[in-house]
Design an enzyme around this catalytic site. Structure first.
Site, PDB file in Angstrom:
ATOM      1  N   ASN A   1       0.858  -1.177   0.000  1.00  0.00           N
ATOM      2  CA  ASN A   1       0.000   0.000   0.000  1.00  0.00           C
ATOM      3  C   ASN A   1       0.892   1.223   0.000  1.00  0.00           C
ATOM      4  OD1 ASN A   1      -1.454   2.313   1.412  1.00  0.00           O
ATOM      5  ND2 ASN A   1      -3.152   0.904   1.115  1.00  0.00           N
TER       6      ASN A   1
ATOM      7  N   SER B   1      -5.162  -0.286  -2.681  1.00  0.00           N
ATOM      8  CA  SER B   1      -5.576   1.081  -2.371  1.00  0.00           C
ATOM      9  C   SER B   1      -6.710   1.013  -1.367  1.00  0.00           C
ATOM     10  CB  SER B   1      -6.040   1.803  -3.645  1.00  0.00           C
ATOM     11  OG  SER B   1      -6.317   3.159  -3.382  1.00  0.00           O
ATOM     12  N   GLU B   2      -6.610   1.805  -0.281  1.00  0.00           N
ATOM     13  CA  GLU B   2      -7.550   1.624   0.819  1.00  0.00           C
ATOM     14  C   GLU B   2      -8.990   2.017   0.504  1.00  0.00           C
ATOM     15  OE1 GLU B   2      -4.950   5.209   2.318  1.00  0.00           O
ATOM     16  OE2 GLU B   2      -4.663   3.437   1.049  1.00  0.00           O
ATOM     17  N   ASN B   3      -9.223   2.642  -0.649  1.00  0.00           N
ATOM     18  CA  ASN B   3     -10.607   2.926  -1.029  1.00  0.00           C
ATOM     19  C   ASN B   3     -11.269   1.733  -1.726  1.00  0.00           C
ATOM     20  OD1 ASN B   3      -8.709   3.656  -3.146  1.00  0.00           O
ATOM     21  ND2 ASN B   3     -10.447   4.412  -4.304  1.00  0.00           N
TER      22      ASN B   3
ATOM     23  N   SER C   1     -11.379  -3.492   2.892  1.00  0.00           N
ATOM     24  CA  SER C   1     -10.037  -2.998   2.614  1.00  0.00           C
ATOM     25  C   SER C   1      -9.230  -2.878   3.900  1.00  0.00           C
ATOM     26  CB  SER C   1     -10.120  -1.638   1.912  1.00  0.00           C
ATOM     27  OG  SER C   1      -8.830  -1.109   1.695  1.00  0.00           O
TER      28      SER C   1
END
Length: 534
Positions: free
Chosen positions: A337, A360-362, A402
């Site tokens: 990440n 990607s944390e979204n 996530s």
């Protein structure tokens, strides 16, 4: 097969038991009648209960003094049609709005901040939203800053009927100690702070107790919804939408496409209709916050020419050295990440023999390069709100999942920027005096350093020549004792949470003595000390 008369159907439908009906009719006739009866009974459950004609009709039972959960990340999946409708109804006010961020000046919850209808925000990130930042720093609104993964989990738990959860993010920071500014006065003095959190240890790690969030109303943006309320989210627009849709008493969905039951395959239902009360047609324009595309060959050639002729002390040259060195941190097979800014450039310098999956944390696993010009998609953005692509074999999911990946240590490596790092690996990268951007997902990413290696990239000194590596961080912490390596333009350090700093690489033309003058913390020298590996 015998056709049943209406009287025969009535006989079966009103029979107290199949045995009674069987006594009245032949077995073959009974089976046909029972099948037709069940078909009629099940068909009565497939009635449209959700679709309304206008946003204002959907909002007719929405009042003031509510907790509003509003989906979206950046400008992706933001329910602007519903937000615009609330702005037209000024009697709906004193809103506590829960959202990852507030969009931009012309999109998202910023409109309700400007209209004065929001009195409190619960969010992880202010970012570059000047409206949001000014209202907060001048005492016009309250702000409950919450790590992004904690925000997602508090709402997920609320929707699941769980009153509180223990999370690792924020331990050792202002989140734990209750020092987050909730409200300022007009002169910028803090007049209200957050509540301290209860701490409990599990298996040698410390966790904070966080109350769950259950909203009065949720606004959700879907790509497709049927008239029963079943929703399908496209690519990265799922973000917080699916979680928030489950976590409110009254959920309103605005959908780009409203279809009949059955047109969304059961396998493709991301938010079942049981959670949804109203569905309305979305009419708002889909926007892109940061349009980023692949450079043309000409632009790439010009960039390489600038790099070759640039002053080695120029910002561009320093950045390139840092990014190229950071690319050496990837290991084959890593799930990684990357933070906003310089970290996102590191994959450009990956060795062809190294295979890395970017998260990607979204809600994306398998990030690809920036899109070609004209192929950008507002539903496909990264955590920095830039347009991206996804590689074959990639996947999409909600923000709650996530951060489940991150929290459980499935991410092998995270590369982040920093404002300051201490000699024992404390990290500060989300706030400094007079400027608060929010922690976003950083506190979650550094909360399990035993499983997720944390590498920091930054200049060795700030713009005024002051050291950024200190005995103790002066700015609010993102996490304690979490950084394992610091990569700067002039030096690379290993960090041990007990022993401290070890200088392992130095830029050409510099010595260890030179580095000592630019670091405000003691460090030892590696027996294999050498030049920075680029």
């Amino acid at each position: 097969m015998k056709t049943l008369t209406s009287s025969s159907l009535y006989t079966v439908a009103t029979a107290r038991s199949p045995a009674t009906a069987l006594c009245r009719l032949s077995s073959q006739t009974f089976r046909v009648a029972l099948l037709e009866r069940n078909t009629r009974l099940f068909s009565t459950t497939q009635q449209s209960k959700s679709k309304v004609s206008t946003p204002h009709e959907a909002l007719k039972n929405v009042s003031s003094n509510i907790t509003l959960l509003c989906g979206g990340f950046g400008l992706s999946g933001v329910p602007d049609t519903l937000i615009n409708a609330v702005k037209d109804l000024p009697y709906i006010n004193n809103i506590t709005a829960v959202s990852n961020n507030a969009g931009t000046a012309n999109s998202g919850l910023s409109k309700l901040l400007e209209s004065g209808q929001i009195s409190k925000m619960v969010a992880s990130y202010i970012g570059g939203n000047k409206v949001f930042e000014k209202l907060y720093l001048t005492g016009k609104i309250d702000l409950e800053l919450t790590p992004q993964g904690t925000l997602a989990e508090r709402c997920r738990a609320g929707g699941a009927g769980i009153p509180a959860v223990y999370v690792p993010a924020g331990y050792g920071t202002w989140v734990q100690t209750g020092e987050l500014p909730v409200r300022y006065d007009e002169e910028g003095k803090v007049v209200k702070k957050s509540d301290p959190r209860e701490v409990r240890e599990f298996d040698g790690r410390n966790f904070l107790l966080e109350n769950s969030i259950f909203g009065d109303v949720a606004f959700v943006k879907a790509y497709k919804a049927d008239t029963l309320g079943n929703c399908y989210f496209r690519m990265a627009s799922r973000n917080f939408n699916s979680t928030f849709g489950r976590a409110a008493k009254f959920t309103i969905v605005e959908a780009e496409n409203i279809v009949e039951p059955g047109e969304i395959k059961p396998d493709d239902v991301h938010l079942p209709g049981i959670y949804v009360n109203k569905v309305v047609q979305s009419t708002s324009e889909k926007k892109i916050e940061i349009l980023t595309v692949q450079k043309t060959k000409t632009a790439s050639s010009e960039r390489k020419k600038r790099e070759l002729t640039a002053d080695p002390n120029s910002p561009e040259a320093r950045r390139n050295r840092i990014v190229q060195r950071a690319a050496k941190e990837f290991r084959d097979g890593d799930y990684a990440n990357l933070g906003i800014g310089m970290p996102t450039l590191a994959p450009n310098f990956l060795n062809d023999e190294i295979s890395v999956t970017l998260q990607s944390e979204n809600g994306i696993l398998g990030l690809g390069p920036y899109p070609k010009e004209g192929e950008e998609d507002p539903d496909l953005i990264n955590a920095g709100k830039e347009t991206v692509t996804v590689k074959p074999g990639g996947s999409f999911f909600g923000s709650d999942e996530s951060f489940a990946m991150i929290r459980s240590g499935r991410i092998n490596l995270t590369i982040l920027g920093a404002m300051q790092v201490s000699q024992y690996g404390d990290l500060a990268n989300w706030a400094l005096p007079g400027m608060v951007k929010g922690m976003g997902g950083a506190m979650d990413l550094v909360a399990y350093p035993q499983r997720t290696r944390v590498v920091v990239v930054m200049d060795l000194v700030d713009k005024k020549g002051r050291p950024k590596i200190l005995n103790e961080c002066q700015f609010p912490l993102t996490g304690p004792k979490c950084v394992s390596r610091i990569i700067t333009d002039l030096a690379v350090f290993d960090v041990d949470p007990e022993k401290g700093l070890t200088l392992i690489e130095v830029a050409d033309g510099y010595s260890a003595e030179d580095i000592k003058d630019m670091v405000a913390a003691p460090f030892s020298l590696s027996p294999t000390l050498g030049p920075i590996q680029i």
